[in-house]
Scaffold this motif. Structure first.
Motif, PDB file in Angstrom:
ATOM      1  N   ARG A  67      11.059  13.040  13.184  1.00  0.00           N
ATOM      2  CA  ARG A  67      11.394  13.215  11.764  1.00  0.00           C
ATOM      3  C   ARG A  67      12.303  12.119  11.235  1.00  0.00           C
ATOM      4  O   ARG A  67      12.670  12.128  10.073  1.00  0.00           O
ATOM      5  N   ILE A  68      12.648  11.159  12.073  1.00  0.00           N
ATOM      6  CA  ILE A  68      13.556  10.101  11.658  1.00  0.00           C
ATOM      7  C   ILE A  68      12.908   8.717  11.729  1.00  0.00           C
ATOM      8  O   ILE A  68      13.111   7.892  10.860  1.00  0.00           O
ATOM      9  N   PHE A  69      12.115   8.437  12.763  1.00  0.00           N
ATOM     10  CA  PHE A  69      11.567   7.096  12.926  1.00  0.00           C
ATOM     11  C   PHE A  69      10.106   7.161  13.344  1.00  0.00           C
ATOM     12  O   PHE A  69       9.598   8.201  13.742  1.00  0.00           O
ATOM     13  N   SER A  70       9.452   5.984  13.265  1.00  0.00           N
ATOM     14  CA  SER A  70       8.067   5.822  13.714  1.00  0.00           C
ATOM     15  C   SER A  70       7.929   4.452  14.359  1.00  0.00           C
ATOM     16  O   SER A  70       8.655   3.522  14.003  1.00  0.00           O
ATOM     17  N   SER A  90       9.579   8.312   8.650  1.00  0.00           N
ATOM     18  CA  SER A  90       8.684   9.225   9.367  1.00  0.00           C
ATOM     19  C   SER A  90       7.531   9.690   8.487  1.00  0.00           C
ATOM     20  O   SER A  90       6.826  10.624   8.830  1.00  0.00           O
ATOM     21  N   ASP A  91       7.326   9.014   7.367  1.00  0.00           N
ATOM     22  CA  ASP A  91       6.298   9.442   6.420  1.00  0.00           C
ATOM     23  C   ASP A  91       4.934   8.806   6.664  1.00  0.00           C
ATOM     24  O   ASP A  91       4.020   8.964   5.873  1.00  0.00           O
ATOM     25  N   GLY A  92       4.774   8.070   7.749  1.00  0.00           N
ATOM     26  CA  GLY A  92       3.496   7.446   8.068  1.00  0.00           C
ATOM     27  C   GLY A  92       3.371   6.019   7.587  1.00  0.00           C
ATOM     28  O   GLY A  92       2.392   5.345   7.913  1.00  0.00           O
ATOM     29  N   ILE A  97       1.367   0.229   7.779  1.00  0.00           N
ATOM     30  CA  ILE A  97       1.681  -1.192   7.895  1.00  0.00           C
ATOM     31  C   ILE A  97       1.050  -1.773   9.158  1.00  0.00           C
ATOM     32  O   ILE A  97       0.485  -2.869   9.143  1.00  0.00           O
ATOM     33  N   SER A  98       1.120  -1.030  10.254  1.00  0.00           N
ATOM     34  CA  SER A  98       0.514  -1.489  11.497  1.00  0.00           C
ATOM     35  C   SER A  98      -0.994  -1.665  11.337  1.00  0.00           C
ATOM     36  O   SER A  98      -1.570  -2.653  11.813  1.00  0.00           O
TER      37      SER A  98
END
Length: 108
Positions: A67-70, A90-92, A97-98
């Motif tokens: 819920r904090i990072f991806s 954490s919103d996708g 971007i990837s």
């Protein structure tokens, strides 16, 4: 997990050698064990996804977050290309971007 882009790259380079894992172990790690989707040549290995691209080259990747990072990491064995992207979202958006980087670099 706590890491930096520098350490992720060092880890990636270590996986390319046989210092920590044999070729046989890496074949299992990145192997085509379970198909992810019926309409995509994407397979789950032991913690990694190996996807067969339209040009028949492979991309080996893994992503995740909370819920904090991806974060997303991708390796293209045929060109020895590698990238790692991470962010405090954490919103996708990091995964989008990837995918944009993937499309720009490999035109898939």
């Amino acid at each position: 997990m706590l890491s930096t882009a520098e350490y992720m790259y060092k880890w990636h380079n270590a996986l390319l050698t046989n210092k920590y894992l044999s070729n046989k172990a890496k074949e299992k790690l990145f192997g085509l064990h379970a198909r992810e989707y019926p309409d995509v040549e994407s397979y789950y290995g032991y913690g990694w996804v190996t996807e067969i691209l339209p040009n028949k080259n492979k991309v080996i990747w893994h992503n995740g977050g909370d819920r904090i990072f991806s974060a997303d990491v991708r390796f293209y064995p045929s060109s020895s290309s590698y990238y790692f992207i991470a962010g405090n979202r954490s919103d996708g958006e990091i995964f989008e971007i990837s995918e944009d980087i993937h499309r720009l670099l490999y035109k898939n």
